[in-house]
Design a protein around this motif. Structure first.
Motif, PDB file in Angstrom:
ATOM      1  N   THR A  44     -77.985 -52.243 -16.691  1.00 10.94           N
ATOM      2  CA  THR A  44     -77.322 -52.247 -17.992  1.00 10.94           C
ATOM      3  C   THR A  44     -77.289 -50.849 -18.587  1.00 10.94           C
ATOM      4  O   THR A  44     -76.289 -50.431 -19.163  1.00 10.94           O
ATOM      5  N   GLY A  45     -78.389 -50.102 -18.425  1.00  8.61           N
ATOM      6  CA  GLY A  45     -78.448 -48.740 -18.950  1.00  8.61           C
ATOM      7  C   GLY A  45     -77.412 -47.828 -18.319  1.00  8.61           C
ATOM      8  O   GLY A  45     -76.735 -47.061 -19.003  1.00  8.61           O
ATOM      9  N   VAL A  46     -77.275 -47.910 -17.011  1.00 10.27           N
ATOM     10  CA  VAL A  46     -76.302 -47.060 -16.309  1.00 10.27           C
ATOM     11  C   VAL A  46     -74.869 -47.464 -16.669  1.00 10.27           C
ATOM     12  O   VAL A  46     -74.003 -46.606 -16.874  1.00 10.27           O
ATOM     13  N   ALA A  50     -72.203 -45.099 -18.510  1.00  6.11           N
ATOM     14  CA  ALA A  50     -70.853 -44.785 -18.015  1.00  6.11           C
ATOM     15  C   ALA A  50     -69.821 -44.935 -19.117  1.00  6.11           C
ATOM     16  O   ALA A  50     -68.922 -44.094 -19.265  1.00  6.11           O
ATOM     17  N   VAL A  51     -69.961 -45.989 -19.915  1.00  3.75           N
ATOM     18  CA  VAL A  51     -69.040 -46.188 -21.047  1.00  3.75           C
ATOM     19  C   VAL A  51     -69.203 -45.052 -22.051  1.00  3.75           C
ATOM     20  O   VAL A  51     -68.221 -44.491 -22.548  1.00  3.75           O
ATOM     21  N   LEU A  52     -70.460 -44.693 -22.363  1.00  8.70           N
ATOM     22  CA  LEU A  52     -70.719 -43.604 -23.308  1.00  8.70           C
ATOM     23  C   LEU A  52     -70.210 -42.266 -22.777  1.00  8.70           C
ATOM     24  O   LEU A  52     -69.707 -41.437 -23.537  1.00  8.70           O
ATOM     25  N   PHE A  53     -70.344 -42.045 -21.460  1.00  6.63           N
ATOM     26  CA  PHE A  53     -69.828 -40.814 -20.847  1.00  6.63           C
ATOM     27  C   PHE A  53     -68.329 -40.692 -21.082  1.00  6.63           C
ATOM     28  O   PHE A  53     -67.834 -39.663 -21.543  1.00  6.63           O
ATOM     29  N   LEU A  54     -67.593 -41.763 -20.773  1.00  7.97           N
ATOM     30  CA  LEU A  54     -66.138 -41.739 -20.924  1.00  7.97           C
ATOM     31  C   LEU A  54     -65.734 -41.602 -22.391  1.00  7.97           C
ATOM     32  O   LEU A  54     -64.827 -40.831 -22.736  1.00  7.97           O
ATOM     33  N   ALA A  55     -66.418 -42.338 -23.270  1.00  8.57           N
ATOM     34  CA  ALA A  55     -66.093 -42.274 -24.695  1.00  8.57           C
ATOM     35  C   ALA A  55     -66.407 -40.896 -25.262  1.00  8.57           C
ATOM     36  O   ALA A  55     -65.602 -40.317 -26.008  1.00  8.57           O
ATOM     37  N   GLY A  56     -67.567 -40.342 -24.905  1.00  5.48           N
ATOM     38  CA  GLY A  56     -67.947 -39.016 -25.389  1.00  5.48           C
ATOM     39  C   GLY A  56     -66.989 -37.936 -24.920  1.00  5.48           C
ATOM     40  O   GLY A  56     -66.598 -37.058 -25.690  1.00  5.48           O
ATOM     41  N   ALA A  57     -66.587 -38.013 -23.646  1.00  4.02           N
ATOM     42  CA  ALA A  57     -65.650 -37.026 -23.111  1.00  4.02           C
ATOM     43  C   ALA A  57     -64.298 -37.116 -23.816  1.00  4.02           C
ATOM     44  O   ALA A  57     -63.707 -36.103 -24.186  1.00  4.02           O
ATOM     45  N   ALA A  58     -63.819 -38.342 -24.036  1.00  2.00           N
ATOM     46  CA  ALA A  58     -62.511 -38.522 -24.686  1.00  2.00           C
ATOM     47  C   ALA A  58     -62.546 -38.042 -26.126  1.00  2.00           C
ATOM     48  O   ALA A  58     -61.642 -37.319 -26.578  1.00  2.00           O
ATOM     49  N   LEU A 114     -86.228 -44.854 -22.774  1.00  2.00           N
ATOM     50  CA  LEU A 114     -87.236 -45.916 -22.862  1.00  2.00           C
ATOM     51  C   LEU A 114     -86.606 -47.237 -23.295  1.00  2.00           C
ATOM     52  O   LEU A 114     -87.111 -48.300 -22.974  1.00  2.00           O
ATOM     53  N   ALA A 115     -85.484 -47.146 -24.011  1.00  2.00           N
ATOM     54  CA  ALA A 115     -84.774 -48.359 -24.423  1.00  2.00           C
ATOM     55  C   ALA A 115     -83.617 -48.663 -23.472  1.00  2.00           C
ATOM     56  O   ALA A 115     -83.488 -49.760 -22.954  1.00  2.00           O
ATOM     57  N   VAL A 116     -82.747 -47.653 -23.265  1.00  2.38           N
ATOM     58  CA  VAL A 116     -81.554 -47.836 -22.425  1.00  2.38           C
ATOM     59  C   VAL A 116     -81.555 -46.728 -21.372  1.00  2.38           C
ATOM     60  O   VAL A 116     -81.130 -45.608 -21.657  1.00  2.38           O
TER      61      VAL A 116
END
Length: 194
Positions: A44-46, A50-58, A114-116
């Motif tokens: 779930t963390g990975v 991946a979603v955060l990576f794409l959103a942050g880059a955009a 530690l959480a995600v």
């Protein structure tokens, strides 16, 4: 500065200066952050990362594009006595000015594992990728207009003083061969002498 000249830094270099530290600290934090199981579990963390990576880059690539475009269209020619700052000096000044913010972001990304697991680090890497994409977009504009974009150094020193911040009243332009950085802010490649 002699006779009213200003110190000028390349816009694309300032934008690109944070890309490598964010990318590498994000990769490092994600690599370490994937080790603990965390609250959500690694899978779930990975996936969240991946979603955060794409959103942050955009988001980072697209934020303030309209402002950059307006400033670029209104860019005045650099004056005879303006001093063009070297690429290495611009990068060093930006990184020194933001080092505590970068360390805090890295520590937060590591702690969030530690959480995600890995998600915080992947977000940082995405922000760095977004800065590279934004610098590349500025470089395409510079090549199309055959004008390199510069911002006054004293405007960058102010709070919120990015190259498209509120303190920036306008940009300056030079020919495409000025300075030691190529369009987009990368090091200028020199042809090998034969």
């Amino acid at each position: 500065m002699a006779r009213g000249g200003q110190g000028l830094a390349r816009v694309a270099v300032v934008v690109r200066a944070g890309a490598a530290p964010l990318w590498w600290s994000g990769v490092f934090a994600a690599g370490i952050g994937v080790l603990p199981q965390g609250v959500t579990g690694r899978r779930t963390g990975v996936l969240a990362g991946a979603v955060l990576f794409l959103a942050g880059a955009a988001v980072m690539a697209l934020v303030r594009r309209r402002r950059y475009g307006a400033l670029a269209r209104g860019a005045a020619r650099a004056g005879k006595y303006d001093v063009l700052q070297d690429r290495a000096v611009t990068v060093r000044n930006w990184r020194r000015g933001h080092r505590w913010w970068l360390l805090s972001a890295w520590a937060a990304a590591l702690g969030s594992a530690l959480a995600v697991p890995a998600a915080g680090g992947m977000l940082l890497a995405g922000l760095g990728t977004g800065l590279w994409l934004k610098a590349a977009w500025i470089g395409r504009r510079e090549r199309d207009a055959e004008t390199l974009l510069w911002v006054r150094v004293d405007w960058l020193d102010r709070r919120g003083g990015g190259p498209a911040g509120k303190a920036v009243k306008g940009l300056r332009g030079t020919g495409i061969a000025a300075g030691d950085a190529a369009p987009g802010g990368a090091r200028r490649r020199t042809a090998a002498l034969v």
